[in-house]
Design an enzyme around this catalytic site. Structure first.
Site, mmCIF file in Angstrom:
data_model
loop_
_atom_site.group_PDB
_atom_site.id
_atom_site.type_symbol
_atom_site.label_atom_id
_atom_site.label_comp_id
_atom_site.label_asym_id
_atom_site.label_seq_id
_atom_site.Cartn_x
_atom_site.Cartn_y
_atom_site.Cartn_z
ATOM 1 N N ASP A 2 27.985 -0.928 33.972
ATOM 2 C CA ASP A 2 29.046 -0.900 34.974
ATOM 3 C C ASP A 2 28.895 -2.075 35.936
ATOM 4 O O ASP A 2 27.778 -2.499 36.237
ATOM 5 C CB ASP A 2 28.962 0.424 35.743
ATOM 6 C CG ASP A 2 30.253 0.742 36.471
ATOM 7 O OD1 ASP A 2 31.256 0.033 36.247
ATOM 8 O OD2 ASP A 2 30.256 1.694 37.255
ATOM 9 N N HIS A 19 33.411 -9.638 32.258
ATOM 10 C CA HIS A 19 33.081 -9.016 30.971
ATOM 11 C C HIS A 19 32.323 -9.998 30.068
ATOM 12 O O HIS A 19 31.405 -9.608 29.343
ATOM 13 C CB HIS A 19 34.351 -8.512 30.284
ATOM 14 C CG HIS A 19 34.982 -7.346 31.001
ATOM 15 N ND1 HIS A 19 34.256 -6.258 31.428
ATOM 16 C CD2 HIS A 19 36.260 -7.101 31.382
ATOM 17 C CE1 HIS A 19 35.056 -5.385 32.023
ATOM 18 N NE2 HIS A 19 36.291 -5.886 32.013
ATOM 19 N N LEU A 113 14.673 -2.434 15.872
ATOM 20 C CA LEU A 113 15.510 -1.856 16.941
ATOM 21 C C LEU A 113 16.784 -1.299 16.328
ATOM 22 O O LEU A 113 17.408 -1.958 15.495
ATOM 23 C CB LEU A 113 15.876 -2.951 17.965
ATOM 24 C CG LEU A 113 16.849 -2.538 19.083
ATOM 25 C CD1 LEU A 113 16.178 -1.556 20.053
ATOM 26 C CD2 LEU A 113 17.347 -3.759 19.868
#
Ligand code: FPP
Length: 234
Positions: A2, A19, A113
């Site tokens: 956020d 963004h 991962l």
């Protein structure tokens, strides 16, 4: 993740620049995660409620997701990163769906991962999906089976691990429909910094604080369960 918008507004640049800066933070964190001891990393990239944002912003985000998957695919394979995408696919563009399918297939063997990107994701919808699947079960599910049903409803495969640590940037203290079942005993960290400011150093700092937390899962603290000997010593 956020705070992209506020980060941009604070600099007098368009939200889309925020963004894009958020995308660079994603790259830094994904690169640092395996060495930090993280084996599964889930990033909340776009909630099902984010469709209510202005269409140009939604388009920017979808474009970023497709670009990220396309450009990171090879690096993910080289670095042993398996990428999977959680959430609904039927509302995504054909082009983005193609990138998702190609990336999941190319990176499936990654063992260092597991990077999970939540796109058009809603935890409540995943729980509703799991509830529908219960109807097909021959017996009422226990927690482990229901966890599998939630995972099946989320991305078509069983076996979603519970969340140990949840970090939310941007200063808000809420879960916003993210992994509600999986976060039952997650340790929560709310950071005031904006997502584009998130870095491997911040991750290390949060992990150090996480390690000091006593995770009791509803049981007594380890000191109390040692009984009265502990009290006498004090
Ligand atoms: C919330 O911050 C963030 C989003 C809705 C988008 C997250 C997307 C990225 C980090 C882009 C790159 C992602 C990938 C996977 C390549 P906000 O925009 O609501 O911030 P605000 O609350 O300050 O307005």
């Amino acid at each position: 993740m956020d705070g992209n918008g506020r980060w941009a507004e604070g600099r007098g640049v368009p939200r889309s620049a925020g963004h894009r800066a958020g995308g660079r933070a994603v790259e830094r964190v994904v690169t640092a995660a395996p060495a930090a001891g993280i084996r599964v990393l889930t990033l909340y990239a776009f909630s099902s409620d984010n469709w209510s944002r202005p269409m140009p912003e939604v388009a920017t985000l979808m474009h970023l997701f497709a670009g990220y998957l396309r450009s990171e695919r090879e690096r993910a394979v080289a670095n042993g990163v398996a990428i999977e995408v959680l959430g609904r696919r039927d509302r995504l563009s054909e082009a983005l769906r193609r990138e998702i399918t190609a990336t999941e297939a190319a990176t499936a063997g990654g063992a260092r991962l597991l990077l999970r990107l939540a796109v058009d994701y809603s935890a409540r919808d995943a729980l509703l999906g799991a509830a529908h699947l219960v109807a097909e079960e021959t017996a009422p599910p226990d927690r482990a089976r229901f966890a599998d049903l939630v995972a099946l409803a989320t991305h078509g495969r069983p076996g979603t691990p519970p969340v140990d640590l949840l970090i939310r940037t941007g200063g808000e203290q809420r879960l916003s429909d993210f992994l509600l079942w999986e976060c039952a005993y997650a340790e929560l960290f709310f950071l005031d910094l904006m997502w584009p400011e998130f870095s491997p150093g911040v991750l290390d700092d949060v992990l150090a604080r996480f390690r000091t937390r006593e995770r009791r899962f509803g049981a007594l603290p380890a000191s109390a369960s040692r009984g009265h000997l502990h009290l006498i010593r004090r």
